[in-house]
Design a protein around this motif. Structure first.
Motif, PDB file in Angstrom:
ATOM      1  N   UNK A  39      -0.415 -29.243  -6.728  1.00  0.00           N
ATOM      2  CA  UNK A  39      -0.291 -28.918  -5.349  1.00  0.00           C
ATOM      3  C   UNK A  39       0.795 -27.775  -5.070  1.00  0.00           C
ATOM      4  N   UNK A  40       0.357 -26.542  -4.803  1.00  0.00           N
ATOM      5  CA  UNK A  40       1.252 -25.293  -4.422  1.00  0.00           C
ATOM      6  C   UNK A  40       1.357 -25.225  -3.166  1.00  0.00           C
ATOM      7  N   UNK A  41       2.379 -25.548  -2.409  1.00  0.00           N
ATOM      8  CA  UNK A  41       2.650 -25.342  -1.119  1.00  0.00           C
ATOM      9  C   UNK A  41       3.138 -23.974  -0.696  1.00  0.00           C
ATOM     10  N   UNK A  42       2.702 -23.286   0.292  1.00  0.00           N
ATOM     11  CA  UNK A  42       3.142 -21.783   0.552  1.00  0.00           C
ATOM     12  C   UNK A  42       2.676 -21.008  -0.550  1.00  0.00           C
ATOM     13  N   UNK A  43       1.595 -20.763  -0.995  1.00  0.00           N
ATOM     14  CA  UNK A  43       1.161 -20.572  -2.095  1.00  0.00           C
ATOM     15  C   UNK A  43       1.227 -18.953  -2.232  1.00  0.00           C
ATOM     16  N   UNK A  44       1.234 -18.475  -1.114  1.00  0.00           N
ATOM     17  CA  UNK A  44       1.346 -16.873  -0.903  1.00  0.00           C
ATOM     18  C   UNK A  44       0.180 -16.128  -1.844  1.00  0.00           C
ATOM     19  N   UNK A  45       0.450 -15.193  -2.231  1.00  0.00           N
ATOM     20  CA  UNK A  45      -0.810 -14.612  -3.391  1.00  0.00           C
ATOM     21  C   UNK A  45      -1.004 -15.361  -4.787  1.00  0.00           C
ATOM     22  N   UNK A  59      -6.343 -28.017  -8.956  1.00  0.00           N
ATOM     23  CA  UNK A  59      -5.278 -27.326  -8.347  1.00  0.00           C
ATOM     24  C   UNK A  59      -5.682 -27.100  -6.861  1.00  0.00           C
ATOM     25  N   UNK A  60      -4.717 -27.501  -5.770  1.00  0.00           N
ATOM     26  CA  UNK A  60      -4.846 -27.077  -4.624  1.00  0.00           C
ATOM     27  C   UNK A  60      -3.848 -25.968  -4.291  1.00  0.00           C
ATOM     28  N   UNK A  61      -4.149 -24.949  -3.634  1.00  0.00           N
ATOM     29  CA  UNK A  61      -3.243 -23.809  -3.171  1.00  0.00           C
ATOM     30  C   UNK A  61      -3.290 -23.574  -1.948  1.00  0.00           C
ATOM     31  N   UNK A  62      -2.183 -23.977  -0.846  1.00  0.00           N
ATOM     32  CA  UNK A  62      -2.366 -24.184   0.327  1.00  0.00           C
ATOM     33  C   UNK A  62      -1.528 -23.010   1.174  1.00  0.00           C
ATOM     34  N   UNK A  63      -1.834 -22.188   2.041  1.00  0.00           N
ATOM     35  CA  UNK A  63      -0.913 -21.392   2.765  1.00  0.00           C
ATOM     36  C   UNK A  63      -1.286 -21.509   4.294  1.00  0.00           C
ATOM     37  N   UNK A  64      -0.290 -20.988   5.235  1.00  0.00           N
ATOM     38  CA  UNK A  64      -0.845 -20.794   6.569  1.00  0.00           C
ATOM     39  C   UNK A  64      -1.423 -19.381   6.970  1.00  0.00           C
ATOM     40  N   UNK A  65      -1.022 -18.585   5.967  1.00  0.00           N
ATOM     41  CA  UNK A  65      -1.386 -17.050   6.215  1.00  0.00           C
ATOM     42  C   UNK A  65      -2.541 -16.941   5.530  1.00  0.00           C
ATOM     43  N   UNK A  66      -3.922 -16.338   6.240  1.00  0.00           N
ATOM     44  CA  UNK A  66      -4.921 -16.081   5.658  1.00  0.00           C
ATOM     45  C   UNK A  66      -4.955 -14.926   4.689  1.00  0.00           C
ATOM     46  N   UNK A  67      -4.159 -13.807   5.193  1.00  0.00           N
ATOM     47  CA  UNK A  67      -4.014 -12.729   4.167  1.00  0.00           C
ATOM     48  C   UNK A  67      -3.615 -13.081   2.845  1.00  0.00           C
TER      49      UNK A  67
END
Length: 270
Positions: A39-45, A59-67
């Protein structure tokens, strides 16, 4: 507006990834399992996930920024092995709950821990991280906190245009809280190990400009109509400090790996 609004494409192109030594350390910190879950939090790009795909296949990749997630999808999907499963989610790290039965063996927080409600996040992770799982918090120094001559000069130019106070998007940067190691010691993941991994980099001035535009303190929109003037001023400042067109940097990743002190032996989590 996201603190990193307008930075996603620059983040993908100009932020350095994690070194091989760090990827190996994270691999070694994870229990053997199949599938092996990250689980990668704040995955960015997606740069951390990209480095760890040889070691984790679910893998889960999480971010609060859709871009940022759009950039991550563009980086990761074309190179994803057919045996791997990747799920990209738009969510706050503190709110995210994986599907029932999905328990990560490693949770990575790369260059993101500062931005999170740390105690709340760690309590939430305790609800679903595998018993022998690891929470890894790591970061290198940003240009704002680095101390070489050229980095100080670049920081000075940013301050000329945006003010002495460090920015975080459209607001001020909040001061750091307690040391990360102290926060982890107070959490369910209180068995903490630290490591420092040196990195040596060579930058062109174009790369430095791109890196600055990837940050919350020098995002492109903050300069408004002065953006091109800023680029010219920064170039004029850095050219005399280059060595054959290159700016050298000595940096390091500080890595904290944290586990629960008495892992359960309940194998149903794997």
């Amino acid at each position: 507006m996201s603190t990193f609004a307008g930075t996603a494409s620059y983040y993908r192109r100009f932020r350095p990834g994690i070194p091989h030594e760090l990827a190996r350390l994270l691999d070694q910190s994870a229990p053997e399992a199949s599938p092996r879950r990250l689980l990668d939090l704040g995955t960015g790009p997606g740069t951390v996930v990209h480095a760890l795909l040889p070691h984790f296949d679910d893998v889960f990749a999480i971010d609060a920024d859709q871009a940022m997630l759009t950039e991550a999808d563009g980086l990761l999907r074309p190179t994803l092995p057919p045996t791997h499963r990747l799920q990209i989610r738009h969510a706050l790290a503190e709110d995210f709950m994986p599907p029932d039965g999905w328990h990560p063996h490693v949770v990575t927080c790369g260059r993101v821990f500062h931005w999170l409600d740390q105690p709340r996040l760690l309590e939430r992770l305790d609800e679903y991280v595998a018993p022998a799982g690891t929470v890894a918090v790591f970061s290198d120094r940003s240009l704002w906190t680095s101390s070489s001559t050229w980095q100080q000069a670049a920081r000075g130019v940013v301050k000329e245009f945006l003010g002495e106070e460090r920015r975080a998007g459209d607001g001020p940067f909040s001061p750091p809280g307690p040391p990360y190691e102290e926060v982890l010691h107070r959490s369910p993941f209180s068995d903490v190990t630290s490591a420092v991994i040196p990195v040596h980099r060579a930058w062109t001035i174009t790369q430095v400009i791109g890196y600055l535009y990837s940050t919350s303190f020098a995002a492109p929109h903050l300069f408004g109509d002065d953006r091109r003037t800023f680029e010219r001023r920064l170039t004029e400042t850095l050219v005399p400090l280059t060595d054959e067109g290159v700016l050298l940097e000595d940096n390091a990743f500080t890595v904290l790996t944290a586990r629960r002190p008495s892992p359960s032996e309940d194998r149903s989590w794997t």
